[in-house]
Design a protein around this motif. Structure first.
Motif, PDB file in Angstrom:
ATOM      1  N   UNK A  59      -8.767  13.668  30.535  1.00 45.14           N
ATOM      2  CA  UNK A  59      -9.537  12.752  31.378  1.00 45.14           C
ATOM      3  C   UNK A  59     -10.861  13.310  31.887  1.00 45.14           C
ATOM      4  N   UNK A  60     -10.869  14.573  32.293  1.00 46.33           N
ATOM      5  CA  UNK A  60     -12.081  15.127  32.890  1.00 46.33           C
ATOM      6  C   UNK A  60     -12.377  16.536  32.384  1.00 46.33           C
ATOM      7  N   UNK A 170      -9.628  41.310  42.839  1.00 42.96           N
ATOM      8  CA  UNK A 170      -8.906  40.227  43.515  1.00 42.96           C
ATOM      9  C   UNK A 170      -9.112  38.912  42.751  1.00 42.96           C
ATOM     10  N   UNK A 171      -8.133  38.029  42.828  1.00 45.56           N
ATOM     11  CA  UNK A 171      -8.194  36.731  42.149  1.00 45.56           C
ATOM     12  C   UNK A 171      -8.332  35.614  43.169  1.00 45.56           C
ATOM     13  N   UNK A 172      -9.240  34.677  42.881  1.00 46.25           N
ATOM     14  CA  UNK A 172      -9.527  33.550  43.762  1.00 46.25           C
ATOM     15  C   UNK A 172      -9.275  32.257  42.990  1.00 46.25           C
ATOM     16  N   UNK A 173      -8.892  31.214  43.687  1.00 41.66           N
ATOM     17  CA  UNK A 173      -8.604  29.968  42.989  1.00 41.66           C
ATOM     18  C   UNK A 173      -8.867  28.734  43.822  1.00 41.66           C
ATOM     19  N   UNK A 174      -8.977  27.611  43.130  1.00 42.03           N
ATOM     20  CA  UNK A 174      -9.113  26.309  43.776  1.00 42.03           C
ATOM     21  C   UNK A 174      -8.194  25.332  43.045  1.00 42.03           C
ATOM     22  N   UNK A 175      -7.460  24.575  43.821  1.00 42.71           N
ATOM     23  CA  UNK A 175      -6.549  23.556  43.299  1.00 42.71           C
ATOM     24  C   UNK A 175      -7.186  22.198  43.542  1.00 42.71           C
ATOM     25  N   UNK A 176      -7.293  21.405  42.508  1.00 44.66           N
ATOM     26  CA  UNK A 176      -7.990  20.124  42.601  1.00 44.66           C
ATOM     27  C   UNK A 176      -7.080  18.976  42.168  1.00 44.66           C
ATOM     28  N   UNK A 177      -7.071  17.904  42.956  1.00 46.70           N
ATOM     29  CA  UNK A 177      -6.283  16.714  42.628  1.00 46.70           C
ATOM     30  C   UNK A 177      -7.227  15.540  42.363  1.00 46.70           C
ATOM     31  N   UNK A 178      -6.953  14.820  41.297  1.00 46.77           N
ATOM     32  CA  UNK A 178      -7.717  13.595  41.026  1.00 46.77           C
ATOM     33  C   UNK A 178      -6.759  12.478  40.633  1.00 46.77           C
ATOM     34  N   UNK A 179      -7.262  11.256  40.716  1.00 48.12           N
ATOM     35  CA  UNK A 179      -6.433  10.087  40.434  1.00 48.12           C
ATOM     36  C   UNK A 179      -7.120   9.187  39.421  1.00 48.12           C
ATOM     37  N   UNK A 180      -6.336   8.724  38.441  1.00 42.13           N
ATOM     38  CA  UNK A 180      -6.841   7.812  37.421  1.00 42.13           C
ATOM     39  C   UNK A 180      -5.822   6.695  37.226  1.00 42.13           C
ATOM     40  N   UNK A 181      -6.252   5.470  37.462  1.00 37.01           N
ATOM     41  CA  UNK A 181      -5.391   4.296  37.344  1.00 37.01           C
ATOM     42  C   UNK A 181      -4.084   4.455  38.137  1.00 37.01           C
ATOM     43  N   UNK A 182      -4.210   4.977  39.342  1.00 37.51           N
ATOM     44  CA  UNK A 182      -3.058   5.094  40.223  1.00 37.51           C
ATOM     45  C   UNK A 182      -2.179   6.305  39.995  1.00 37.51           C
ATOM     46  N   UNK A 183      -2.472   7.100  38.965  1.00 35.70           N
ATOM     47  CA  UNK A 183      -1.676   8.288  38.663  1.00 35.70           C
ATOM     48  C   UNK A 183      -2.452   9.543  39.044  1.00 35.70           C
ATOM     49  N   UNK A 184      -1.796  10.432  39.798  1.00 38.74           N
ATOM     50  CA  UNK A 184      -2.440  11.658  40.242  1.00 38.74           C
ATOM     51  C   UNK A 184      -2.221  12.791  39.242  1.00 38.74           C
ATOM     52  N   UNK A 185      -3.270  13.566  39.059  1.00 39.92           N
ATOM     53  CA  UNK A 185      -3.232  14.728  38.178  1.00 39.92           C
ATOM     54  C   UNK A 185      -3.856  15.909  38.921  1.00 39.92           C
ATOM     55  N   UNK A 187      -5.691  20.070  38.561  1.00 36.81           N
ATOM     56  CA  UNK A 187      -6.252  21.183  37.800  1.00 36.81           C
ATOM     57  C   UNK A 187      -6.330  22.387  38.740  1.00 36.81           C
ATOM     58  N   UNK A 188      -6.029  23.560  38.225  1.00 40.01           N
ATOM     59  CA  UNK A 188      -6.145  24.781  39.019  1.00 40.01           C
ATOM     60  C   UNK A 188      -7.062  25.760  38.310  1.00 40.01           C
ATOM     61  N   UNK A 189      -8.153  26.116  38.965  1.00 41.65           N
ATOM     62  CA  UNK A 189      -9.058  27.104  38.403  1.00 41.65           C
ATOM     63  C   UNK A 189      -8.849  28.429  39.130  1.00 41.65           C
ATOM     64  N   UNK A 190      -8.886  29.518  38.366  1.00 44.59           N
ATOM     65  CA  UNK A 190      -8.753  30.852  38.942  1.00 44.59           C
ATOM     66  C   UNK A 190      -9.720  31.802  38.255  1.00 44.59           C
ATOM     67  N   UNK A 191     -10.263  32.708  39.035  1.00 47.83           N
ATOM     68  CA  UNK A 191     -11.153  33.715  38.477  1.00 47.83           C
ATOM     69  C   UNK A 191     -10.958  35.045  39.214  1.00 47.83           C
ATOM     70  N   UNK A 192     -11.257  36.127  38.491  1.00 51.42           N
ATOM     71  CA  UNK A 192     -11.071  37.474  39.030  1.00 51.42           C
ATOM     72  C   UNK A 192     -12.417  38.169  39.180  1.00 51.42           C
TER      73      UNK A 192
END
Length: 202
Positions: A59-60, A170-185, A187-192
Motif C-alpha cells: 500500500x505505501x 544503539x538502535x532506534x525505531x519508530x512504529x507507524x500505524x496507517x489505515x486503508x479502507x477501514x483496515x489498520x496496518x 510498519x516498524x522502522x529501525x536503524x543503528x
C-alpha cells in the motif's frame, strides 16, 4: 500557540546572535534545525532488518532519514494504492534503545498540544506526504521558549556540541500505524548508530 515550525524562527535568531557575537555565521558552522547542535561530524547509520532506509508494503512506501542529533526524524510517505490512506499518529510511537515506547507528535500539531489526541493525516490515492515524527518528551518549555532535545546524547549549552559517545551501537525505531479502507496496518522502522567522523574543515 506555537507549532513545530517554531524551530525555524529559533534557528534564524540563534544564527544572528552567533554572527554578532562570534563573527562567524551559520554557513561556516551549521546547526541542526530543531536542537541547535553544532554539526562538526558525519554520523553513520545502518538500517535494521532492511536493506535501506526505506520500508514498503503493498500500500505505501515510507522513506526516512536516520538521525540522533535532531529531536525526531524526517519521513516521506507515498500512497501506492488507488484509495486514500490515513496515518494514525495516536497509534504510532518512538522505540527507544531500551525498547521503551513513547508517544510521538508530528509537524502538523501545535507543540503545546503534543500530548493530546491527534487527527489522522489523509494521503490521497497515489499521493505523497513529507512529515516529521518527534517523541513528545523531546520538547520542553525552558527559558521562556520551546527547547528541543536530541534523540540521543547531551548537548552542551556553551559550545552546542553533542556528546553522543553513549549512543554508538544503539538502535532506534519508530512504529507507524496507517489505515486503508477501514483496515489498520503497521510498519516498524529501525536503524543503528554506528560511528561518527569529523567533517573536513572549510
Amino acid at each position: 500557540m506555537k507549532n513545530i515550525s517554531h524551530y525555524k524562527t529559533t534557528k534564524r535568531i540563534s544564527c544572528s546572535l552567533i554572527v554578532t557575537l562570534l563573527t562567524f555565521g551559520c554557513a561556516v558552522s551549521p546547526y541542526s534545525k530543531t536542537t541547535m547542535v553544532q554539526i562538526k561530524d558525519k554520523r553513520n547509520f545502518a538500517p535494521v532488518d532492511a536493506k535501506d532506509f526505506l520500508l514498503e508494503d503493498k500500500n505505501i512506501i515510507l522513506k526516512y532519514v536516520p538521525d540522533i542529533v535532531e529531536a525526531g526524524i524526517d519521513l516521506q510517505f507515498t500512497n501506492k494504492s488507488s484509495k486514500p490512506v490515513k496515518i494514525i499518529w495516536d497509534e504510532s510511537a518512538f522505540i527507544s534503545p531500551e525498547n521503551k515506547s513513547q508517544k510521538i507528535f508530528h509537524s502538523g500539531v501545535k507543540i503545546i498540544d503534543r500530548t493530546q489526541a491527534q487527527t489522522p493525516t489523509v494521503i490521497p490515492q497515489l499521493g505523497a506526504l513529507d512529515d516529521m515524527m518527534i517523541p513528545v518528551d523531546n520538547v520542553n518549555w525552558e527559558y521562556d521558549t520551546w527547547s528541543y532535545k536530541p534523540l540521543c546524547g547531551v548537548r552542551s549549552i556553551y559550545t552546542h556540541e553533542l556528546d553522543d559517545s553513549g549512543c554508538i551501537n544503539q538502535t532506534f525505531g519508530f512504529y507507524l500505524t496507517y489505515e486503508l479502507e477501514g483496515k489498520k496496518n503497521s510498519l516498524t522502522l529501525k536503524y543503528k548508530y554506528l560511528s561518527k567522523e569529523a567533517l573536513p574543515k572549510k
